[in-house]
Scaffold this motif. Structure first.
Motif, PDB file in Angstrom:
ATOM      1  N   GLY A   1       0.817  -1.203   0.000  1.00  0.00           N
ATOM      2  CA  GLY A   1       0.000   0.000   0.000  1.00  0.00           C
ATOM      3  C   GLY A   1       0.850   1.250   0.000  1.00  0.00           C
ATOM      4  O   GLY A   1       2.058   1.206  -0.213  1.00  0.00           O
ATOM      5  N   GLY A   2       0.197   2.364   0.248  1.00  0.00           N
ATOM      6  CA  GLY A   2       0.915   3.619   0.269  1.00  0.00           C
ATOM      7  C   GLY A   2      -0.027   4.802   0.303  1.00  0.00           C
ATOM      8  O   GLY A   2      -1.256   4.664   0.394  1.00  0.00           O
ATOM      9  N   ARG A   3       0.570   5.967   0.211  1.00  0.00           N
ATOM     10  CA  ARG A   3      -0.175   7.233   0.274  1.00  0.00           C
ATOM     11  C   ARG A   3      -0.607   7.657  -1.126  1.00  0.00           C
ATOM     12  O   ARG A   3       0.123   7.455  -2.093  1.00  0.00           O
ATOM     13  CB  ARG A   3       0.699   8.302   0.938  1.00  0.00           C
ATOM     14  N   TYR A   4      -1.808   8.268  -1.185  1.00  0.00           N
ATOM     15  CA  TYR A   4      -2.367   8.681  -2.485  1.00  0.00           C
ATOM     16  C   TYR A   4      -3.074  10.033  -2.325  1.00  0.00           C
ATOM     17  O   TYR A   4      -4.290  10.129  -2.437  1.00  0.00           O
ATOM     18  CB  TYR A   4      -3.338   7.627  -3.030  1.00  0.00           C
ATOM     19  N   ASP A   5      -2.296  11.085  -2.121  1.00  0.00           N
ATOM     20  CA  ASP A   5      -2.863  12.375  -1.756  1.00  0.00           C
ATOM     21  C   ASP A   5      -3.651  13.057  -2.873  1.00  0.00           C
ATOM     22  O   ASP A   5      -4.410  13.990  -2.600  1.00  0.00           O
ATOM     23  CB  ASP A   5      -1.762  13.313  -1.257  1.00  0.00           C
ATOM     24  N   GLY A   6      -3.518  12.637  -4.124  1.00  0.00           N
ATOM     25  CA  GLY A   6      -4.257  13.292  -5.195  1.00  0.00           C
ATOM     26  C   GLY A   6      -5.445  12.511  -5.719  1.00  0.00           C
ATOM     27  O   GLY A   6      -6.145  12.979  -6.628  1.00  0.00           O
ATOM     28  N   LEU A   7      -5.704  11.345  -5.145  1.00  0.00           N
ATOM     29  CA  LEU A   7      -6.718  10.462  -5.718  1.00  0.00           C
ATOM     30  C   LEU A   7      -8.131  11.016  -5.571  1.00  0.00           C
ATOM     31  O   LEU A   7      -8.931  10.947  -6.509  1.00  0.00           O
ATOM     32  CB  LEU A   7      -6.630   9.077  -5.062  1.00  0.00           C
ATOM     33  N   ILE A   8      -8.464  11.549  -4.410  1.00  0.00           N
ATOM     34  CA  ILE A   8      -9.822  12.055  -4.184  1.00  0.00           C
ATOM     35  C   ILE A   8     -10.148  13.170  -5.177  1.00  0.00           C
ATOM     36  O   ILE A   8     -11.273  13.263  -5.685  1.00  0.00           O
ATOM     37  CB  ILE A   8      -9.975  12.559  -2.743  1.00  0.00           C
ATOM     38  N   ASN A   9      -9.161  13.982  -5.485  1.00  0.00           N
ATOM     39  CA  ASN A   9      -9.352  15.066  -6.443  1.00  0.00           C
ATOM     40  C   ASN A   9      -9.688  14.525  -7.834  1.00  0.00           C
ATOM     41  O   ASN A   9     -10.440  15.145  -8.596  1.00  0.00           O
ATOM     42  CB  ASN A   9      -8.096  15.928  -6.493  1.00  0.00           C
ATOM     43  N   GLU A  10      -9.149  13.350  -8.190  1.00  0.00           N
ATOM     44  CA  GLU A  10      -9.429  12.729  -9.481  1.00  0.00           C
ATOM     45  C   GLU A  10     -10.910  12.382  -9.644  1.00  0.00           C
ATOM     46  O   GLU A  10     -11.420  12.296 -10.755  1.00  0.00           O
ATOM     47  CB  GLU A  10      -8.597  11.456  -9.658  1.00  0.00           C
TER      48      GLU A  10
END
Length: 426
Positions: free
Chosen positions: A286-295
């Motif tokens: 896993g990992g961090r996904y700081d821009g995904l919600i914006n997508e």
């Protein structure tokens, strides 16, 4: 033609589902302790959810998705992973408006990927995952990693290896991307077709290639850690500090990139180092996904999560010789023999016991007493209730402890209370 399950799928039979249920319940207990809550998303989504969420350049989107057109002409995909679906739900249901972020979620579900079936890797796989959305605190990264490690350790696994890396923020990734292209471009024709395409679309994925992993250029490829700006470096150091504080051992691997486009900053995998586990050692990633919600049209919302394959977890438990404490024995077996009135009383007694929460079964094959006793033994019954014409007339039931051989008569009108007392004694 004999009907068989499709290639890459398996039936999980009753003797195995008890183990699955034990593992799943243990995971739920740990999630409850960490105050994570279950979310259930549809088994299929609009294809765009995964194209935008997972990334057009990934193997999942390009090669592995089960995609079809429904009767309304819409492109639908069986979910290949869980994070994009949870992110879509997070935005659609406006969970970002909660005053108590991060929203800490977990899920169980079947995922579908068209790839070559291997030991512990199927086309329909069962996955557990965690998503924490709404905080950019590196302590959340450490918490998510800790939760994953806690699951494996609480179930008895010991041959574990945690590998971590930082993929940096957008600025750091762009600098590293440019360096990777400059490094690999002179060797472009020597790389596999997939990596040649990745150099143009997502050069970071070249480092994750299984075909070209022994190419000399891989050993001298620029490390992302050399391109982290001050902010990204500080973030990664904080994550490591929190892991150290929790005494969680880890190895930093600058080549760990994960296979999905949405990752940034922290990336991690948990591997099995047990002898005999096989060539594919990854248990969770896993990992961090700081821009995904914006997508998905939501506000800029940070997030981090992981997914773990339950098939691989059970395989690791087996390889390490961990016995799953599953009690498959039956509380009691009601053996009825005699007249039709006895049959009626047997049905009533079984219903009465079950209504009191007692695990019970009886004969439905019209077997004689000897056959019923053999069935009770095969089912691992702790007790057998004998009900015949004499017992019906006297309104009693004869109870036999199958371990000690002791027998006792119990009034039918008080059977549940007295039998529960007998169960507590063993």
């Amino acid at each position: 033609m004999a009907m068989k399950a499709p290639r890459g799928t398996v039936d999980i039979l009753p003797e195995e589902t008890a183990k699955w249920q034990y593992v799943e319940n243990k995971i739920k207990e740990i999630c409850d302790a960490y105050y994570y809550h279950e979310i259930r998303t549809p088994i299929f989504e609009h294809t765009e959810v995964f194209q935008r969420g997972v990334g057009d350049s990934t193997d999942i989107v390009q090669k592995e998705m089960y995609t079809f057109e429904d009767r309304g002409g819409r492109s639908i995909t069986l979910r290949p992973e869980g994070t994009a679906a949870v992110a879509r739900s997070f935005v659609e249901n406006k969970l970002f408006g909660s005053p108590d972020l991060p929203e800490k979620l977990y899920y169980f579900g079947s995922m579908f990927r068209y790839e070559r079936p291997q030991k512990g890797r199927m086309r329909q796989l069962n996955q557990f995952g965690v998503e924490a959305m709404g905080s950019e605190d590196p302590a959340v990264d450490a918490e998510v990693i800790d939760l994953a490690m806690q699951i494996y350790q609480s179930l008895g696994l010991s041959s574990l290896k945690l590998v971590i890396n930082s993929l940096g923020d957008k600025e750091s990734r762009q600098a590293h991307r440019d360096a990777l292209v400059a490094h690999f471009d002179p060797h472009r024709e020597e790389l596999c077709a997939d990596c040649q395409a990745r150099l143009d679309n997502n050069p970071l994925r070249v480092l994750d290639c299984k075909k070209d992993r022994d190419h000399p250029a891989m050993k001298t490829a620029p490390s992302i850690l050399d391109y982290l700006n001050e902010k990204s470096q500080t973030y990664f150091e904080q994550v490591k500090t929190y892991l150290d504080a929790m005494e969680i051992s880890y190895v930093v691997d600058p080549n760990l990139v994960r296979g999905l486009d949405y990752y940034n900053h922290t990336a991690f995998e948990i591997m099995s180092e047990a002898d005999g586990f096989g060539a594919i050692t990854t248990l969770a990633g896993g990992g961090r996904y700081d821009g995904l919600i914006n997508e998905f049209g939501g506000p800029n919302t940070p997030g981090i999560g992981f997914g773990m394959g339950l098939e691989r977890l059970l395989m690791a438990l087996k390889v390490e010789g961990v016995e799953i404490p599953v009690d498959t024995g039956l509380d009691c077996y009601v053996a009825g023999f005699g007249s039709e009135q006895v049959r009626l009383e047997t049905v009533k007694l079984v219903h009465k016991l079950r209504s009191a929460g007692i695990q019970v079964d009886t004969d439905y094959q019209y077997r004689k007493m000897k056959g019923q006793l053999k069935a009770a033994d095969r089912l691992g019954a702790k007790f057998v209730f004998f009900l015949g014409d004499d017992e019906v007339e006297q309104q009693i039931v004869t109870v036999k402890n199958m371990n000690t051989g002791n027998q006792k008569e119990i009034p039918i009108n008080d059977v549940t209370n007295q039998f529960k007392a007998l169960l507590e004694e063993i």
